[in-house]
Scaffold this active site. Structure first.
Site, short mmCIF file in Angstrom:
data_model
loop_
_atom_site.label_atom_id
_atom_site.label_comp_id
_atom_site.label_asym_id
_atom_site.label_seq_id
_atom_site.Cartn_x
_atom_site.Cartn_y
_atom_site.Cartn_z
N GLU A 33 0.95 -1.21 0.23
CA GLU A 33 0.03 0.45 -0.07
C GLU A 33 0.71 1.40 0.02
O GLU A 33 1.79 1.16 0.79
CB GLU A 33 -0.30 0.25 1.35
CG GLU A 33 -2.26 -0.61 1.72
CD GLU A 33 -2.86 -0.46 2.23
OE1 GLU A 33 -2.45 1.05 3.55
OE2 GLU A 33 -3.12 -1.66 3.35
N ASP A 44 -5.13 8.37 10.13
CA ASP A 44 -3.76 8.13 10.64
C ASP A 44 -3.46 9.26 12.14
O ASP A 44 -3.78 9.94 13.03
CB ASP A 44 -3.00 9.01 9.67
CG ASP A 44 -2.88 8.10 8.52
OD1 ASP A 44 -2.67 6.96 8.59
OD2 ASP A 44 -2.91 8.40 7.67
#
Ligand SMILES: Cc1ncc(COP(=O)(O)O)c(C=O)c1O
Lengths: 247, 391
Positions: A33, A44
């Site tokens: 990824e 995140d």
């Protein structure tokens, strides 16, 4: 079917290190990824958010990440690997110049699919319309909040793999598989026709064992990015011992 | 047709662009809100609080001296007189009751100017809820009186040091907190931005500003005013003020912050210079780079210092229902001082942008009845204002 993946922020900490880290990772993992940095990465935690910000400060753009994805793709083809590359990013990075144009660029660079951290199933149609046209996978999520009906829906529509988020939280937290998520993983496995892969919070061999007990694979991101920040050797050693423990 | 549609869209704008983990919480919020809307007891409870606790209705004030000076018939809707000193409390009282109704015990919020943070902390104290406020470090420094108020009210104030350290980054952190604690926590969003159903809920709780104004003006003159003017950050005071006038003969004017000037990084005029983009849960006008990154923005006023704007404003812009203009730091400061020294009202720097636009264009509005929404009072801004004027 075993399906393990690794996540790296695109062109971080610099292009050369990123490319080397990618090839090292691809020896072991089934897919990669690539995080396409966005200024406001709300899914995140501190490690990946700060890596994205530094990447942007270094001048990382969609174009220069796609250039390196092309190189990684060539490496995969030259080595006769059967490995995939997904782009993970946020909706605006795909939307801003039109979804059609961005997905066409992604497809052109050899990407196999996209993962959009701030696009839930109910908003996915406008993106999936174009990933379908360009024959890319559109990855859907299962979370600890998913209902039975939502799991069935996602499993029916999914292609590529199903991204099971292990916890309520951002990347970089500690893995704890409680009964709710275990039930959800088992239900997902029951309906899924493609690999179910567990991500968020995988940091060590113990987490990997746990993930593989319930799913077809795991995705490791924050822990790996931290090692890469220490150096390529530390990164390589970390992957080697993960490999020794998870086969 | 009423907006948003059943998917939370105002035309092409809006939607629910959040991590999958938050979707069910947003659906639950929408259901709770629909129940709340049609529940007499809860509506009565809110109306009682708005009246006896917050001080509604707020006055509509005719500014005689300033009108004479400018040639414009100037009225002010006095949201600065609402408890805690800004319009923000209209929304936090409503969402506070919703939080109780959903059985959640903790609220979190972002704040820029600190007014939404104070209004949230106030409601937390009133209703006995645990409260955490995220605030950018830059804003903490320029709105210190409000930081102290929040702490005194019992809220935890968490400084945000990532990114531009302003409102945008405070929202990022609040969203991350919400993903972690979605089972126990309500995110009490402070403007008409964010994912569906927030733009609708916040607009509805702020609608009282415009509906009162309409009644008050009609009671005086039996007609509608010519113009309604409000500053636009995320857009909550403007949306609440305009809503009942949309589609009427009244000209609605939203004023964005032009900061130091309309060059990249110098302003935060999202509707004036932005393009459609996706940030913080909705598709709306956004100041962004050619590579799809959110741009650095600037305003002297912390409450307007934000690169996005609520989706309904984008819809109103595209359908020409509202006219959007700008006002610089300098013009806003000048307006702030003018109002202070002509009428004895110290306005918030946010609200000063609305007045600043009218004062700079008074020729255009000569003889017209213009109502400005005075969204908040300026006590919080004294340090900033005093840096600019010599006493
Ligand atoms: C007094 C005042 N007016 C206006 C605003 C801007 O917000 P909005 O555009 O949502 O009304 C703020 C925000 O903090 C504020 O404190």
């Amino acid at each position: 079917m075993k399906y393990n993946g690794f996540y790296l922020v695109g062109n971080y900490p610099d292009e050369e290190t990123f490319l080397q880290a990618a090839t090292i990772g691809l020896h072991y993992f089934d897919f990669m990824e690539v995080g396409l940095p966005f200024s406001d990465p709300i899914a995140d935690g501190p490690v990946l958010a700060s890596a994205s910000h530094k990447a942007l400060q270094n001048g990382v753009t969609t174009d220069n990440v796609l250039n390196n994805i092309k190189k990684i793709k060539d490496y995969i083809i030259n080595n006769n690997y059967n490995k995939k590359i997904y782009i993970m990013t946020y909706a605006n990075k795909v939307y801003h110049t039109t979804i059609d144009r961005t997905i066409a660029l992604f497809a052109d660079s050899g990407v196999d699919g996209i993962i959009l951290a701030d696009v839930p199933y109910k908003e996915s149609a406008r993106f999936k319309q174009y990933t379908d046209i360009y024959h890319l996978d559109y990855i859907h999520f299962i979370t600890p909040e998913s209902t039975h009906t939502q799991i069935q829906q996602v499993c029916a529509d999914a292609n590529g793999f199903i991204y099971a988020i292990s916890m309520r939280g951002t990347t970089g937290n500690t893995l704890t598989l409680d009964n709710t998520i275990i039930d959800i993983l088992q239900l997902t496995k029951q309906y899924a026709k493609i690999p179910v892969v567990l991500g968020f919070g995988i940091q060590n061999n113990h987490d990997v064992q746990q993930a593989l007990h319930y799913t077809d694979g795991f995705i490791i991101g924050t822990a790996l990015e931290k090692k890469l920040e220490e150096g390529l050797n530390e990164y390589k050693q970390f992957i080697n011992q993960l490999q020794a423990h998870s086969g | 047709m009423t907006y948003p549609d059943s998917n939370g869209y105002f035309g092409i704008f809006g939607g629910m662009f959040v991590p999958e983990t938050l979707v069910n919480a947003l659906t639950e919020l929408e259901e709770a809100y629909n129940y709340f809307l049609h529940h007499d007891t809860m509506q009565n409870q809110l109306n009682e609080l708005l009246h006896h606790y917050a001080g509604r209705p707020t006055p509509l004030y005719f500014a005689q001296r300033l009108s004479k000076q400018t040639g414009v018939q100037l009225y002010f809707k006095r949201e600065d007189l609402l408890h805690t000193g800004a319009h923000k409390l209209n929304n936090t009282l409503g969402q506070g009751l919703l939080t109780q109704f959903m059985g959640k015990k903790r609220i979190i919020a972002e704040t820029g100017a600190g007014q939404h943070g104070v209004a949230t902390a106030t409601v937390a104290a009133l209703l006995g809820l645990e409260c955490t406020i995220y605030m950018g470090q830059v804003d903490i420094e320029r709105q210190m009186p409000n930081v102290k108020r929040m702490k005194l009210l019992g809220a935890e104030v968490i400084p945000v040091t990532s990114g531009s350290q302003t409102l945008k980054d405070a929202i990022n952190e609040a969203l991350r907190d919400w993903v972690r604690n979605v089972k126990t926590t309500h995110y009490l969003l402070g403007s008409v931005s964010g994912p569906h159903p927030f733009p609708t809920i916040v607009r509805d709780f702020q609608k009282v500003i415009g509906s009162e104004t309409k009644q008050q003006f009609q009671a005086l003159y039996g007609t509608l005013p010519d113009y309604c003017v409000a500053c636009v950050g995320g857009g909550s005071n403007a949306a609440g003020f305009f809503y009942d006038f949309i589609g009427s003969t009244v000209g609605c004017i939203g004023v964005e912050a032009a900061g130091k000037g309309l060059f990249p990084g110098g302003h935060c005029a999202s509707l004036t210079l932005g393009t459609p983009g996706i940030l913080h849960g909705s598709l709306s006008y956004l100041l962004q780079t050619s590579d799809g990154q959110v741009m650095d923005v600037y305003s002297i006023s912390a409450g307007l210092d934000y690169p996005g704007v609520g989706p309904e404003h984008s819809f109103w812009k595209e359908s020409n229902a509202v006219h959007y203009v700008t006002c610089t730091d300098e013009q806003a400061l000048k307006a702030c001082i003018t109002l202070t020294q002509t009428e004895g009202i110290i306005p918030a720097l946010e609200s000063s942008h609305a007045l600043g636009y009218i004062l700079c264009n008074s020729q255009k509005f000569n003889g017209s009845n213009v109502i400005i929404n005075l969204s908040g009072r300026g006590d919080k801004d004294l340090d900033t204002i005093l840096k600019e004027v010599k006493l």
